[in-house]
Design an enzyme around this catalytic site. Structure first.
Site, short mmCIF file in Angstrom:
data_model
loop_
_atom_site.label_atom_id
_atom_site.label_comp_id
_atom_site.label_asym_id
_atom_site.label_seq_id
_atom_site.Cartn_x
_atom_site.Cartn_y
_atom_site.Cartn_z
N THR A 1 0.76 -1.21 -0.02
CA THR A 1 -0.09 -0.16 0.09
C THR A 1 0.99 1.27 -0.02
OG1 THR A 1 -1.55 -1.28 1.44
CG2 THR A 1 -1.66 1.12 1.41
N CYS B 1 -1.14 -18.87 20.79
CA CYS B 1 -1.22 -17.72 21.60
C CYS B 1 -0.49 -16.64 20.88
CB CYS B 1 -0.86 -17.83 23.16
SG CYS B 1 -2.21 -18.97 23.77
N1 ASP Z 1 -2.25 -6.01 0.95
C1 ASP Z 1 -1.21 -4.95 1.31
C2 ASP Z 1 0.11 -5.81 1.29
O1 ASP Z 1 0.37 -6.34 2.12
C3 ASP Z 1 -1.50 -4.28 2.59
C4 ASP Z 1 -0.29 -3.28 2.92
O2 ASP Z 1 0.55 -2.91 2.19
O3 ASP Z 1 -0.26 -2.94 4.00
O4 ASP Z 1 0.67 -5.64 0.23
#
Ligand code: ASP
Length: 340
Positions: free
Chosen positions: A13, A277
């Protein structure tokens, strides 16, 4: 002398921006990084960046890509003072764990970071994560790097990578390191927890490139059937299984279950007991429900996370002489992944 930091952009992201026409998230051109984050120009650090030709969502992460990252680090190791790896948060803990095993005698910081919101959005957490990760990767004391291990930096905290777990899909604070203290905290000052940081051993970096992905995870639950257990234990070419157990390493005492595990171990399978856990450790024999595990030769995983156990098993299977050697490595604290 300015510190030199190499940014490796794998995807996730953080490096996405919204396409003006379609509204979809797509990776932005990393050559224009400073347009997105002009603050980077003010840094007293020489930054260079390499991007994967095709950035990926980290759900597509794979041991072959870990190899590519490890090789990029090896190639640039003598040229820079530290590395920042931009990576999706979903599998970041697995990648950080794998790199920790692949990079033996690491004497420089390798900091993974990412974000929950793309860097181009107003409320992004990506800017702070990236800027502080660079600061940590560049940080030195008396000419030596302050950090010399594989870490994750996320939302004001620096963690030992192979101790982390992504526990929140929504909050900016997405990671936790329940069994090991935070390595640094970023507030007004960047405060390092010096006693918790790995000490560099001064030896030459050794990059291990052999990983064996023939493993599986068998997560127990009340009512698990013999069919399911046998399907996993007998899956073709599987050399080792993580048995994800209850609490301090417990599971059903039903005879068919123990017999099935024993049969697989006798045929050469490694079974590695890791707790479901988030915190605490496996203590085989503490309860009657795990006493049989010691007798049949299951290896207790101590306080390892499932993410680190996956990486460690692949590494150990790829780098051990025989089963006995592999089991010895699993019990040994190799990169700070378990408490000694
Ligand atoms: N789906 C994305 C990824 O892991 C989420 C992120 O970037 O935080 O590439």
């Amino acid at each position: 002398m300015k510190s030199k930091v190499l940014l490796i952009y794998t995807g996730g992201t953080i490096g996405m921006m919204q396409d003006a026409k379609t509204g979809q998230l797509k990776p932005f051109d990393f050559k224009h990084l400073t347009e997105q984050i002009p603050e980077l120009n003010k840094f007293d650090v020489t930054l260079s960046a390499v991007s994967f030709e095709k950035p990926i969502d980290s759900s597509d992460m794979h041991p072959a890509i870990w190899l590519e990252i490890a090789k990029m680090i090896e190639k640039n190791y003598s040229k820079v003072d530290g590395f920042v790896i931009l990576h999706g948060s979903d599998t970041m803990s697995f990648t950080a764990s794998a790199l920790s095993f692949m990079l033996e005698n690491l004497n420089k910081p390798v900091i993974l970071t990412g974000s929950q919101l793309p860097i181009g959005t107003i409320r992004t957490d990506g800017k702070e994560n990236l800027i502080t990760a660079i600061e940590i990767a560049a940080a030195k004391k008396a000419g030596k790097p302050i950090v010399s291990e594989v870490c994750i930096y996320f939302e004001y905290q620096l963690y030992r990578g192979n101790r982390t777990h992504k526990y929140n899909a929504e909050h900016f604070q997405a990671f936790q390191s329940a069994n090991y203290p935070v390595l640094a905290e970023a507030g007004v000052h960047l405060k390092y927890n010096t006693s918790a940081l790995a000490k560099s051993n001064g030896k030459k970096l050794k990059v291990h490139t052999s990983l064996n992905p023939n493993i599986a995870i068998l997560k127990v639950f009340p009512g698990i059937t013999e069919n399911v257990v046998n399907a996993i234990l007998n899956s073709k070419n599987t050399n080792a299984i993580i048995l994800e157990t209850f609490g301090s390493g417990n599971a059903t005492t039903q005879k068919w279950f123990i017999d099935a595990l024993k049969r697989s171990i006798d045929k050469g399978m490694i079974i590695y007991n890791v707790t479901q856990c988030n915190a605490g450790a496996v203590e085989q024999g503490k309860y009657a429900t795990s006493a049989a595990f010691n007798k049949i030769g299951i290896i207790g995983g101590n306080d390892i996370t499932t993410e680190a156990a996956v990486a460690k098993l692949m590494f150990v299977l790829g780098n051990s002489k025989n089963k006995k050697d592999a089991e010895k490595m699993l019990k040994t604290n190799l990169r700070g992944e378990i408490s000694s």
